[in-house]
Design a protein around this motif. Structure first.
Motif, PDB file in Angstrom:
ATOM      1  N   UNK A  85       0.827  -1.210   0.000  1.00  0.00           N
ATOM      2  CA  UNK A  85       0.000   0.000   0.000  1.00  0.00           C
ATOM      3  C   UNK A  85       0.860   1.258   0.000  1.00  0.00           C
ATOM      4  N   UNK A  86       2.019   1.195   0.689  1.00  0.00           N
ATOM      5  CA  UNK A  86       2.917   2.335   0.759  1.00  0.00           C
ATOM      6  C   UNK A  86       3.774   2.455  -0.492  1.00  0.00           C
ATOM      7  N   UNK A  87       4.001   1.321  -1.165  1.00  0.00           N
ATOM      8  CA  UNK A  87       4.799   1.327  -2.380  1.00  0.00           C
ATOM      9  C   UNK A  87       6.263   1.038  -2.167  1.00  0.00           C
ATOM     10  N   UNK A  88       6.657   0.805  -0.923  1.00  0.00           N
ATOM     11  CA  UNK A  88       8.063   0.538  -0.635  1.00  0.00           C
ATOM     12  C   UNK A  88       8.174  -0.170   0.705  1.00  0.00           C
ATOM     13  N   UNK A  89       9.338  -0.724   0.963  1.00  0.00           N
ATOM     14  CA  UNK A  89       9.585  -1.387   2.242  1.00  0.00           C
ATOM     15  C   UNK A  89       9.818  -0.348   3.321  1.00  0.00           C
ATOM     16  N   UNK A  90      10.005  -0.824   4.539  1.00  0.00           N
ATOM     17  CA  UNK A  90      10.230   0.093   5.659  1.00  0.00           C
ATOM     18  C   UNK A  90      11.516   0.888   5.501  1.00  0.00           C
ATOM     19  N   UNK A  91      12.479   0.366   4.716  1.00  0.00           N
ATOM     20  CA  UNK A  91      13.747   1.077   4.507  1.00  0.00           C
ATOM     21  C   UNK A  91      13.743   1.869   3.208  1.00  0.00           C
ATOM     22  N   UNK A  92      12.578   1.934   2.549  1.00  0.00           N
ATOM     23  CA  UNK A  92      12.458   2.774   1.367  1.00  0.00           C
ATOM     24  C   UNK A  92      12.713   2.109   0.042  1.00  0.00           C
ATOM     25  N   UNK A  93      12.875   0.776   0.011  1.00  0.00           N
ATOM     26  CA  UNK A  93      13.093   0.066  -1.245  1.00  0.00           C
ATOM     27  C   UNK A  93      11.767  -0.061  -2.011  1.00  0.00           C
ATOM     28  N   UNK A  94      11.754   0.385  -3.263  1.00  0.00           N
ATOM     29  CA  UNK A  94      10.537   0.344  -4.066  1.00  0.00           C
ATOM     30  C   UNK A  94      10.109  -1.096  -4.335  1.00  0.00           C
ATOM     31  N   UNK A  95       8.795  -1.327  -4.320  1.00  0.00           N
ATOM     32  CA  UNK A  95       8.213  -2.631  -4.642  1.00  0.00           C
ATOM     33  C   UNK A  95       7.247  -2.443  -5.807  1.00  0.00           C
ATOM     34  N   UNK A  96       7.447  -3.239  -6.867  1.00  0.00           N
ATOM     35  CA  UNK A  96       6.567  -3.123  -8.030  1.00  0.00           C
ATOM     36  C   UNK A  96       5.857  -4.427  -8.347  1.00  0.00           C
ATOM     37  N   UNK A  97       5.814  -5.329  -7.403  1.00  0.00           N
ATOM     38  CA  UNK A  97       5.100  -6.571  -7.635  1.00  0.00           C
ATOM     39  C   UNK A  97       5.342  -7.571  -6.531  1.00  0.00           C
ATOM     40  N   UNK A  98       4.723  -8.745  -6.705  1.00  0.00           N
ATOM     41  CA  UNK A  98       4.814  -9.820  -5.711  1.00  0.00           C
ATOM     42  C   UNK A  98       5.058 -11.128  -6.445  1.00  0.00           C
ATOM     43  N   UNK A  99       5.890 -11.985  -5.862  1.00  0.00           N
ATOM     44  CA  UNK A  99       6.102 -13.327  -6.389  1.00  0.00           C
ATOM     45  C   UNK A  99       5.798 -14.326  -5.288  1.00  0.00           C
ATOM     46  N   UNK A 100       5.089 -15.382  -5.668  1.00  0.00           N
ATOM     47  CA  UNK A 100       4.675 -16.411  -4.704  1.00  0.00           C
ATOM     48  C   UNK A 100       4.551 -17.725  -5.450  1.00  0.00           C
ATOM     49  N   UNK A 101       4.695 -18.857  -4.757  1.00  0.00           N
ATOM     50  CA  UNK A 101       4.634 -20.149  -5.438  1.00  0.00           C
ATOM     51  C   UNK A 101       3.218 -20.507  -5.855  1.00  0.00           C
ATOM     52  N   UNK A 102       2.207 -20.002  -5.141  1.00  0.00           N
ATOM     53  CA  UNK A 102       0.811 -20.296  -5.474  1.00  0.00           C
ATOM     54  C   UNK A 102      -0.099 -19.319  -4.757  1.00  0.00           C
ATOM     55  N   UNK A 103      -1.290 -19.104  -5.340  1.00  0.00           N
ATOM     56  CA  UNK A 103      -2.236 -18.159  -4.752  1.00  0.00           C
ATOM     57  C   UNK A 103      -2.632 -18.530  -3.338  1.00  0.00           C
ATOM     58  N   UNK A 104      -2.796 -19.840  -3.080  1.00  0.00           N
ATOM     59  CA  UNK A 104      -3.298 -20.232  -1.763  1.00  0.00           C
ATOM     60  C   UNK A 104      -2.272 -20.017  -0.656  1.00  0.00           C
ATOM     61  N   UNK A 105      -1.014 -19.702  -1.009  1.00  0.00           N
ATOM     62  CA  UNK A 105      -0.051 -19.312   0.025  1.00  0.00           C
ATOM     63  C   UNK A 105      -0.382 -17.915   0.542  1.00  0.00           C
ATOM     64  N   UNK A 106      -0.931 -17.072  -0.336  1.00  0.00           N
ATOM     65  CA  UNK A 106      -1.282 -15.704   0.030  1.00  0.00           C
ATOM     66  C   UNK A 106      -2.648 -15.614   0.670  1.00  0.00           C
ATOM     67  N   UNK A 107      -3.635 -16.257   0.093  1.00  0.00           N
ATOM     68  CA  UNK A 107      -4.999 -16.101   0.598  1.00  0.00           C
ATOM     69  C   UNK A 107      -5.794 -17.384   0.410  1.00  0.00           C
ATOM     70  N   UNK A 108      -6.619 -17.663   1.400  1.00  0.00           N
ATOM     71  CA  UNK A 108      -7.585 -18.763   1.342  1.00  0.00           C
ATOM     72  C   UNK A 108      -8.949 -18.308   1.864  1.00  0.00           C
TER      73      UNK A 108
END
Length: 444
Positions: free
Chosen positions: A86-109
């Motif tokens: 939501x902030x667009x970056x990590x707590x140390x200010x590193x920009x984040x432009x996406x997410x990688x995960x092995x499968x959807x159900x690891x993120x949400x069920x």
């Protein structure tokens, strides 16, 4: 940047540099090896996926041994990921432009987690979502439908697996197979042979209880003898009660809070283990407790016998939220539940069930709530003179008081206290007032 959407943005980034993405990993349980190998393996796969897609992992978020299915389970790693997206970056200010995960159900069920994740992921333009199958456009209709289909598949899988486990336990139970899980107190590791010392303690405790001895006194005797539970805990009145009233002590088999009966004879199913006492002794000791204290009411996996939720017994129940600051700078905001206190001044306390790092005296918090309502409320939330008179005269019941407070307060945030400071600081309880329109709607 390209105007063709996240996938073309990904191509553009590949031409100029690697896309910075966050890597998330989660396992549901880690009770066997307890070394976090599951999340480590997922993170390695995420690294490979990111490299294959022209991305680089700039931050990792993990939840080891955390269910995404059961309500009320906190996932600190997932919560940090949502906040950083939501902030667009990590707590140390590193920009984040996406997410990688092995499968959807690891993120949400659960639907609410899907909604949180997609709202945070698409809070800014040009984000991507990667898994081993490729890159997904989270802004497109197809990308959202794919996420919803993954959620439906996860929910179906959870239901099927849950029913399969229920059926497996029932089939074992009707055959008299011992309970799975930790070794029951009174038996050896095979769950069939009696533990000579523990079984003698249980037998004596049941005899003493039938004779009128209090469960608290029995627990105190066990503590004096240095007895611990099978998982290392010190005995207390509740655990001793559960041990004495469990059907297994007389050889009976139960499943999900009910005694299993042989269909032909309607007699209780007998287990394959050696009993400690007779069925008559078990019934006699159970008769010395109220139904709500029995193992068949409170035991593991047992549905509650009472109808509906118990009524709140304190003014602030369900109204207080934890104000402890997390490492990422956000507030915990976990619900604070009522627990028994250790002093006459604070016979009960409110404690955060999420982080456990914030507690406040129950009487202090309830007194602060009354002050907020009667003395510090804004104009739109200030009670009428008749309400004040009835409140201060003691003519109101707890339910009516709670209703009035809920009509003007969304919640109250409790700031952590100062360790070693016994003084009562009412300013620790900070109100979140409803707006005037909300207050009128709630009161109506």
């Amino acid at each position: 940047m390209s105007n063709g959407g996240p996938v073309s943005d990904l191509v553009a980034f590949q031409q100029t540099g690697l896309v910075p993405v966050a890597s998330y990993a989660r396992t549901s349980e880690d009770f066997r090896q307890r070394d976090g190998h599951g999340v480590r393996h997922q993170l390695r796969i995420n690294e490979r996926t990111a490299q294959q897609r022209g991305c680089r992992v700039v931050a990792t978020y993990t939840d080891n041994g955390r269910s995404a299915t059961r309500p009320g389970v906190t996932r600190p790693g997932f919560d940090r990921l949502i906040a950083d997206l939501a902030r667009g970056c990590t707590a140390v200010g590193q920009e984040i432009r996406g997410v990688v995960c092995v499968a959807d159900d690891r993120l949400y069920r659960r639907p609410e987690d899907l909604a949180r994740f997609y709202a945070a992921l698409t809070a800014q333009e040009g984000r991507v979502y990667l898994d081993p199958r490729g890159a997904r456009d989270p802004y497109s209709k197809d990308g959202l439908l794919q996420a919803v289909r993954a959620l439906e598949a996860a929910v179906t899988e959870t239901q099927v697996r849950s029913q399969r486990i229920v059926n497996w336990h029932w089939a074992r139970a009707v055959e008299g197979v011992p309970h799975s899980g930790p070794r029951p107190f009174g038996w050896q590791e095979d769950r069939i042979t009696l533990h000579p010392y523990e079984a003698a303690l249980v037998q004596q405790a049941i005899s003493d209880r039938i004779g009128g001895k209090a469960a608290r006194a029995i627990a105190r005797d066990w503590c004096d003898l240095g007895v611990t539970g099978t998982r290392g805990g010190r005995p207390n009145a509740q655990t001793v009660t559960q041990i004495m009233t469990a059907p297994r002590v007389c050889g009976y088999r139960a499943n999900r809070g009910l005694l299993l009966l042989v269909p032909e004879t309607r007699e209780p199913v007998s287990g394959q283990w050696k009993p400690i006492v007779t069925p008559e002794q078990w019934r006699a000791v159970c008769a010395t407790f109220s139904p709500g204290s029995l193992y068949l009411h409170r035991g593991s996996g047992t549905p509650r016998l009472t109808e509906g939720k118990p009524k709140p017994r304190s003014l602030g129940s369900g109204l207080l939220r934890c104000g402890t600051e997390r490492p990422d700078g956000t507030e915990c905001r976990g619900a604070m539940c009522t627990q028994k206190g250790r002093s006459k001044r604070s016979p009960y306390v409110y404690t955060c069930r999420a982080c456990g790092r914030c507690s406040i005296s129950g009487p202090l918090a309830d007194e602060a709530l009354e002050r907020l309502l009667l003395s510090d409320a804004p104009v739109h939330a200030s009670p009428s003179n008749s309400v004040r008179r009835r409140w201060t005269a003691g003519e109101m019941g707890l339910d009516e008081k709670r209703g009035i407070i809920r009509s003007v307060l969304d919640c109250c945030v409790v700031r952590p206290g100062v360790k070693g400071d016994p003084s009562w600081d009412h300013t620790r309880v900070q109100p979140v007032w409803r707006c005037a329109a909300q207050a009128e709607a709630a009161a109506g």
